[in-house]
Design an enzyme around this catalytic site. Sequence first.
Site, PDB file in Angstrom:
ATOM      1  N   LYS A 199      -2.943   4.390  -0.371  1.00  0.00           N
ATOM      2  CA  LYS A 199      -2.654   5.578   0.450  1.00  0.00           C
ATOM      3  C   LYS A 199      -2.311   5.193   1.884  1.00  0.00           C
ATOM      4  O   LYS A 199      -1.278   5.611   2.430  1.00  0.00           O
ATOM      5  CB  LYS A 199      -3.855   6.526   0.436  1.00  0.00           C
ATOM      6  CG  LYS A 199      -3.658   7.786   1.269  1.00  0.00           C
ATOM      7  CD  LYS A 199      -4.875   8.699   1.219  1.00  0.00           C
ATOM      8  CE  LYS A 199      -5.020   9.347  -0.141  1.00  0.00           C
ATOM      9  NZ  LYS A 199      -6.096  10.366  -0.161  1.00  0.00           N
ATOM     10  N   THR A 200      -3.164   4.385   2.522  1.00  0.00           N
ATOM     11  CA  THR A 200      -2.913   4.034   3.916  1.00  0.00           C
ATOM     12  C   THR A 200      -1.720   3.089   4.056  1.00  0.00           C
ATOM     13  O   THR A 200      -1.021   3.122   5.073  1.00  0.00           O
ATOM     14  CB  THR A 200      -4.164   3.398   4.553  1.00  0.00           C
ATOM     15  OG1 THR A 200      -4.559   2.248   3.787  1.00  0.00           O
ATOM     16  CG2 THR A 200      -5.315   4.389   4.581  1.00  0.00           C
ATOM     17  N   GLN A 222       1.421   3.756   6.500  1.00  0.00           N
ATOM     18  CA  GLN A 222       1.874   2.804   7.507  1.00  0.00           C
ATOM     19  C   GLN A 222       3.367   2.516   7.388  1.00  0.00           C
ATOM     20  O   GLN A 222       4.089   2.483   8.383  1.00  0.00           O
ATOM     21  CB  GLN A 222       1.092   1.509   7.375  1.00  0.00           C
ATOM     22  CG  GLN A 222      -0.268   1.537   8.039  1.00  0.00           C
ATOM     23  CD  GLN A 222      -0.155   1.421   9.551  1.00  0.00           C
ATOM     24  OE1 GLN A 222       0.142   0.357  10.090  1.00  0.00           O
ATOM     25  NE2 GLN A 222      -0.364   2.512  10.247  1.00  0.00           N
ATOM     26  N   GLY A 274      -1.244   2.897  19.106  1.00  0.00           N
ATOM     27  CA  GLY A 274      -1.058   1.840  20.093  1.00  0.00           C
ATOM     28  C   GLY A 274       0.334   1.233  20.035  1.00  0.00           C
ATOM     29  O   GLY A 274       1.042   1.184  21.018  1.00  0.00           O
ATOM     30  N   GLY A 284       0.348  -8.130   5.268  1.00  0.00           N
ATOM     31  CA  GLY A 284       0.428  -7.284   6.455  1.00  0.00           C
ATOM     32  C   GLY A 284       1.561  -6.284   6.346  1.00  0.00           C
ATOM     33  O   GLY A 284       2.650  -6.621   5.879  1.00  0.00           O
ATOM     34  N   GLU A 299       4.058  -3.530  10.620  1.00  0.00           N
ATOM     35  CA  GLU A 299       5.305  -3.607  11.373  1.00  0.00           C
ATOM     36  C   GLU A 299       6.560  -3.766  10.528  1.00  0.00           C
ATOM     37  O   GLU A 299       7.660  -3.445  10.983  1.00  0.00           O
ATOM     38  CB  GLU A 299       5.208  -4.760  12.375  1.00  0.00           C
ATOM     39  CG  GLU A 299       4.202  -4.465  13.478  1.00  0.00           C
ATOM     40  CD  GLU A 299       3.820  -5.695  14.270  1.00  0.00           C
ATOM     41  OE1 GLU A 299       4.332  -5.850  15.396  1.00  0.00           O
ATOM     42  OE2 GLU A 299       3.022  -6.503  13.776  1.00  0.00           O
TER      43      GLU A 299
END
Length: 767
Positions: free
Chosen positions: A663-664, A668, A257, A731, A734
């Site tokens: 891992k994720t 990211q 997205g 977070g 981004e």
Amino acid sequence: MTQVQNPPVTTTTTTAAGKYVGQAVDRVDGAVKTTGEARFAAEVPYANVAHAALVHSTVSRGRITAVDTTAAAAVEGVISVITHENAVRMRPPSKVSPIDIDSMASGTTVNYLNTDQVSWNGQPIAVVVAETPHAAHEAAGLVRATYEVQPSTVDFKAEAPNAEPQPSSLILPSGGSKGDAEAALAAAPVSVDLRFTTPMHHHNAIEPHATTAVWDGDRLTVHEASQSVVWVRKHLAHKFSVPAEGIRVIAPFVGGGFGGKANVWAGTILTVLAARMTGRPVRMLLTREGVYRTVGGRTPTIQRVALGARSDGHLTSLIHTSVSQLGRVGGMAEPVTSQSSHLYAADNLLLKQEIVKLDQIANTSMRAPGEAIGTYAIEVAIDELAAELGMDPIELRMVNEPETDPLHGRKFSHRMLREAYARGAERFGWANRSPEPGVTRDGRWLVGMGVATAYHPSFQLRANVTVRVSVDGGVLVRCGFQEMGMGGATAQAQIAADALGVPFESVRVEYGDTALPLAPMAGGSAQTASVATSLLAACEKLKKSMLELAKKSSESPLRGARAADLSARDGGLFHGGRGETYASILARAGIPSVDAAIGSETRLGDLVGNMRFMSKFLMDRRRWVKAACGAQFCEVRVDADTGEVRVSRWLGVFDVGTVINAKTATSQLKGGIVMGIGAALSEESLVDPRHGRVMNPSLAEYHLPVHADVPRIDVEYLDVPDPTMPLGLLGIGEVGITGVAGAIANAVHNATGKRVRDLPITLDKLL
């Protein structure tokens, strides 16, 4: 001549305390995605499904005087051609309210096919419905419209001198000042005053926007490629004047997205309209070109960064201004200068954002809106000032590392940028870098190193969550959040498993459906923290309920236990060496399951939830500066003859608070870096300055990084929790893209001696 040497690099991370939180747990949806079992929005089977295709305007501003659909309607298999002349009436989008985040759902203010007005080149002016996708697209190509063309303004660079101040809002500040930055700049012993430009960018998710819509009376089911099923439901309820409770939006799998699927765009609305008018299930999968024509992208910008410093490097003045673009039919003004109010301890600051309104589609959020392109300008300017001062760029940054927020004096809730730079410099071999540009070679390649600071604010949105424990020991977490490939369901399962003391394998997470409790959009790197806040509260509530249930039995070893003294482990509750499993508590009570819920799904509960969110958001912003940050290190090689740029090494060291899944998280951060490489070296939406039409709306001409463009990327994170956030997480979605373009531009200068201040850094700018 200095010969370059590449020190060996290995990826190492630390993990947060917890049996599952911090571990490299495999994605719970990995198997269905890799085997093709996952159903995306355009793949859900329905009997008698029809297919839709859009017809786009070819003028940037005007009025439709006629639409000839004769040839289109004659194509075999065409069911209907819908234009403004025969479309059912819909309500126009709601006005945006700063106290209601859901009012921001609509991508534009246009009431599609309920108006003869054209507001940008590419606006949908008709939709064709047919038995097959091929017939729909063939017929769409045969629709002919004539226009009364009206004067339009579409050239961003030409209109930039007419920019007006960007209005400030509760959510998006438009700048700020401290002292007299212009006077301090003029008086500074050392200064730079620079101009930067960044082009328009477009999202290119692997899954184009897609919708499947099915009406049953006034009840509607929508399968949607969306970052917010809640926004889609509320907006469609408003548009079609039906109760939101009668609309179900489903999006268990979204193929990327990056902000492009956050709002509701024309394709979604017109698919639902087509299904309403034909009485058939209707599916629309936008073409790649259709995404460029109907979905907003990142605004182009013109930025000024001026820095004044004493001879020791201390900043006496920092000025960062920007001009960005909005459509006359809406759009989001990017907070281009936002990071510059937090990064450097300047005595005087001036931050200002201006906008120009054009007859183009509304721009929208794109990964790290504002910071992705704002960090490029400020970080290149810091590098140029370091050269003027004869200082190492990292040393200059550390000299100006602030103790509190430079603009307002607020405390940082958590900030370990010094540690990130120290660790990164040692690991990357920064000491081997030659400060003199253009002298390090490896054969025909000029080699250079660059650094830049990564920065992205952290915040939380609303989320309702329910948690159920069953007599078989299974745990069910329910929340309508989105999964776009970042591993959201896996992370929440890890959090629940630790909070309840159960095996990870016993936790099941349901998500991506408006039939589930309300959830925030996947945006702003806020989803994990937002859901985690409510999930942890629900788990605590559940444990208390289980304890009270246990106490009702004279046989329970927990009869005298207090909730404050409980621990959760081994699938149950324990106190002072005594305990029992959730399954045994439920079995003894003869109850199949116990639920705990956080948040209300009523209209009143929704209103109260919005008010509480805004109150907490504003209170947090007045008290703290919360952000993820990091240090980006890169090495580039530039062909001395052709100007070809290759990024050859990358290391990012990030301070992102607690890492939920090793891992994720790494995936990211790497993905953000890859996206930043594209912005730095190749990505650019080319707009015809006469007609406002995007001229390269395809992956053949809009150049994304491919495997050959991406080096080995090493990622490290400090994994130290932020005490003001749930589980200490900040977070990560981004922050990875921020600073990337600046680091590459700085490395290119170190390799060649040439400064490029206009993205992308293409061959012609280096030859």
